[in-house]
Design a protein around this motif. Structure first.
Motif, PDB file in Angstrom:
ATOM      1  N   SER A 199     -16.111 -42.901  46.431  1.00 31.18           N
ATOM      2  CA  SER A 199     -14.778 -42.409  46.288  1.00 31.18           C
ATOM      3  C   SER A 199     -13.943 -43.841  46.628  1.00 31.18           C
ATOM      4  N   PHE A 200     -14.315 -44.444  47.421  1.00 38.71           N
ATOM      5  CA  PHE A 200     -13.586 -45.687  47.924  1.00 38.71           C
ATOM      6  C   PHE A 200     -13.530 -46.499  46.593  1.00 38.71           C
ATOM      7  N   LEU A 201     -14.258 -46.575  45.642  1.00 38.54           N
ATOM      8  CA  LEU A 201     -14.277 -47.552  44.274  1.00 38.54           C
ATOM      9  C   LEU A 201     -13.050 -46.853  43.427  1.00 38.54           C
ATOM     10  N   ASP A 202     -12.548 -45.418  43.593  1.00 41.94           N
ATOM     11  CA  ASP A 202     -11.414 -45.065  43.000  1.00 41.94           C
ATOM     12  C   ASP A 202     -10.237 -45.767  43.070  1.00 41.94           C
ATOM     13  N   ASP A 203     -10.096 -46.668  44.317  1.00 42.46           N
ATOM     14  CA  ASP A 203      -8.942 -47.416  44.268  1.00 42.46           C
ATOM     15  C   ASP A 203      -9.139 -48.990  44.269  1.00 42.46           C
ATOM     16  N   VAL A 204     -10.215 -49.369  43.650  1.00 43.61           N
ATOM     17  CA  VAL A 204     -10.417 -50.539  43.131  1.00 43.61           C
ATOM     18  C   VAL A 204     -10.492 -50.917  41.856  1.00 43.61           C
ATOM     19  N   CYS A 205      -9.869 -52.257  41.502  1.00 40.36           N
ATOM     20  CA  CYS A 205      -9.844 -52.592  40.095  1.00 40.36           C
ATOM     21  C   CYS A 205     -10.408 -53.781  40.020  1.00 40.36           C
ATOM     22  N   ILE A 206     -10.563 -54.355  38.777  1.00 40.41           N
ATOM     23  CA  ILE A 206     -11.225 -55.734  38.699  1.00 40.41           C
ATOM     24  C   ILE A 206      -9.995 -56.484  38.313  1.00 40.41           C
ATOM     25  N   ALA A 207     -10.011 -57.609  39.399  1.00 46.66           N
ATOM     26  CA  ALA A 207      -9.143 -58.735  39.331  1.00 46.66           C
ATOM     27  C   ALA A 207      -9.418 -59.792  38.234  1.00 46.66           C
ATOM     28  N   HIS A 208     -10.661 -60.189  38.287  1.00 45.40           N
ATOM     29  CA  HIS A 208     -11.203 -61.420  37.376  1.00 45.40           C
ATOM     30  C   HIS A 208     -12.789 -60.965  37.135  1.00 45.40           C
ATOM     31  N   HIS A 209     -13.277 -61.239  36.001  1.00 48.61           N
ATOM     32  CA  HIS A 209     -14.398 -61.098  35.719  1.00 48.61           C
ATOM     33  C   HIS A 209     -15.081 -62.133  34.552  1.00 48.61           C
ATOM     34  N   ILE A 210     -15.968 -62.829  34.876  1.00 43.75           N
ATOM     35  CA  ILE A 210     -16.798 -63.615  34.011  1.00 43.75           C
ATOM     36  C   ILE A 210     -18.235 -63.193  34.275  1.00 43.75           C
ATOM     37  N   ARG A 211     -19.214 -63.421  33.444  1.00 42.94           N
ATOM     38  CA  ARG A 211     -20.506 -62.969  33.675  1.00 42.94           C
ATOM     39  C   ARG A 211     -21.064 -63.796  34.709  1.00 42.94           C
ATOM     40  N   GLY A 212     -21.820 -62.745  35.616  1.00 42.47           N
ATOM     41  CA  GLY A 212     -22.445 -63.133  36.867  1.00 42.47           C
ATOM     42  C   GLY A 212     -21.507 -63.304  38.108  1.00 42.47           C
ATOM     43  N   ARG A 213     -20.026 -63.056  37.985  1.00 42.58           N
ATOM     44  CA  ARG A 213     -19.085 -63.214  38.957  1.00 42.58           C
ATOM     45  C   ARG A 213     -17.753 -62.399  38.639  1.00 42.58           C
ATOM     46  N   ILE A 214     -17.681 -61.525  39.562  1.00 38.84           N
ATOM     47  CA  ILE A 214     -16.521 -60.318  39.351  1.00 38.84           C
ATOM     48  C   ILE A 214     -15.697 -60.603  40.874  1.00 38.84           C
TER      49      ILE A 214
ATOM     50  N   ASN B  95     -12.661 -60.453  51.399  1.00 38.85           N
ATOM     51  CA  ASN B  95     -11.448 -60.948  52.138  1.00 38.85           C
ATOM     52  C   ASN B  95     -10.468 -60.197  52.364  1.00 38.85           C
ATOM     53  N   LEU B  96     -10.669 -59.302  53.644  1.00 35.18           N
ATOM     54  CA  LEU B  96      -9.574 -58.260  53.891  1.00 35.18           C
ATOM     55  C   LEU B  96      -8.147 -58.605  53.959  1.00 35.18           C
ATOM     56  N   LEU B  97      -7.882 -59.666  54.096  1.00 36.93           N
ATOM     57  CA  LEU B  97      -6.217 -59.825  54.182  1.00 36.93           C
ATOM     58  C   LEU B  97      -5.989 -59.896  52.702  1.00 36.93           C
ATOM     59  N   ALA B  98      -6.460 -60.397  51.641  1.00 41.94           N
ATOM     60  CA  ALA B  98      -6.145 -60.306  50.149  1.00 41.94           C
ATOM     61  C   ALA B  98      -6.538 -58.979  49.567  1.00 41.94           C
ATOM     62  N   ARG B  99      -7.367 -58.076  50.490  1.00 43.51           N
ATOM     63  CA  ARG B  99      -7.696 -56.839  49.858  1.00 43.51           C
ATOM     64  C   ARG B  99      -8.735 -57.175  48.435  1.00 43.51           C
ATOM     65  N   SER B 100      -9.604 -58.030  48.791  1.00 41.90           N
ATOM     66  CA  SER B 100     -10.385 -58.583  47.494  1.00 41.90           C
ATOM     67  C   SER B 100     -11.858 -58.621  47.947  1.00 41.90           C
ATOM     68  N   CYS B 101     -12.615 -58.663  47.177  1.00 43.19           N
ATOM     69  CA  CYS B 101     -13.973 -58.924  47.209  1.00 43.19           C
ATOM     70  C   CYS B 101     -14.716 -59.630  46.054  1.00 43.19           C
ATOM     71  N   THR B 102     -15.467 -60.713  46.175  1.00 42.06           N
ATOM     72  CA  THR B 102     -16.053 -61.314  45.005  1.00 42.06           C
ATOM     73  C   THR B 102     -17.581 -61.131  45.101  1.00 42.06           C
ATOM     74  N   VAL B 103     -17.941 -60.888  44.002  1.00 41.97           N
ATOM     75  CA  VAL B 103     -19.438 -60.522  44.182  1.00 41.97           C
ATOM     76  C   VAL B 103     -20.179 -61.389  42.899  1.00 41.97           C
ATOM     77  N   HIS B 104     -21.139 -62.230  43.093  1.00 39.45           N
ATOM     78  CA  HIS B 104     -22.028 -62.709  42.358  1.00 39.45           C
ATOM     79  C   HIS B 104     -23.157 -61.883  42.112  1.00 39.45           C
ATOM     80  N   TYR B 105     -23.483 -61.853  40.737  1.00 37.03           N
ATOM     81  CA  TYR B 105     -24.493 -60.901  40.535  1.00 37.03           C
ATOM     82  C   TYR B 105     -25.337 -61.622  39.313  1.00 37.03           C
ATOM     83  N   ASP B 106     -26.363 -61.016  39.170  1.00 37.05           N
ATOM     84  CA  ASP B 106     -27.590 -61.277  38.186  1.00 37.05           C
ATOM     85  C   ASP B 106     -27.237 -60.487  36.838  1.00 37.05           C
ATOM     86  N   PRO B 107     -26.358 -60.930  35.916  1.00 38.00           N
ATOM     87  CA  PRO B 107     -26.282 -60.101  34.688  1.00 38.00           C
ATOM     88  C   PRO B 107     -27.466 -59.673  33.870  1.00 38.00           C
ATOM     89  N   ILE B 108     -28.729 -60.155  34.335  1.00 39.34           N
ATOM     90  CA  ILE B 108     -30.015 -59.654  33.713  1.00 39.34           C
ATOM     91  C   ILE B 108     -30.257 -58.136  34.169  1.00 39.34           C
TER      92      ILE B 108
END
Length: 134
Positions: free
Chosen positions: A31-46, A83-96
């Motif tokens: 339910s925490f994800l209900d208040d999360v949006c995508i700020a930036h997304h490129i393949r492998g990094r969001i 980054n709690l101050l910016a209220r953001s999270c950067t995730v590097h992921y494997d798009p495969i």
């Protein structure tokens, strides 16, 4: 547009997780994800952003840490920086492993095959964390 149900775990499993695991139950994390949006997304990094209208500054800290812990252990996730101050999270992921479309679909509540893959990875990782602490 088909929406994901808000309750993903049975009450019995969620209650057990609360008693034996300091991590919030999966339904609360989800339910925490209900208040999360995508700020930036490129393949492998969001970069995900907690919407400022969502909650006060202090409330999401425990949820953010639990969510980071979950992502850190999930297959297909290479790294997570919160980054709690910016209220953001950067995730590097494997798009495969995690389809690029999965993030937008899951956060948008769209029940797609891609979102189901990411949902299953997160749920299975959550259960593994809980079982490891038993």
């Amino acid at each position: 547009m088909k929406r994901w149900p808000s309750a993903l775990l049975s009450g019995e499993l969620a209650g057990k997780a609360e008693l034996e695991n300091p991590m919030p139950d999966f339904e609360k994390l989800r339910s925490f994800l209900d208040d999360v949006c995508i700020a930036h997304h490129i393949r492998g990094r969001i970069r995900l952003k907690l919407e400022s209208r969502a909650v006060s500054v202090d409330v999401p800290r425990a949820q953010a840490r639990a969510f980071q812990s979950l992502l850190d252990r999930a297959p297909g996730i290479d790294s997570v920086q919160v980054n709690l101050l910016a209220r953001s999270c950067t995730v590097h992921y494997d798009p495969i492993v995690i389809p690029e479309r999965a993030w937008a679909d899951l956060l948008g509540g769209i029940a797609s095959d891609a979102a189901e893959i990411l949902e299953r990875i997160l749920r299975d990782t959550y259960l593994e964390i809980g079982n490891a602490k038993l």
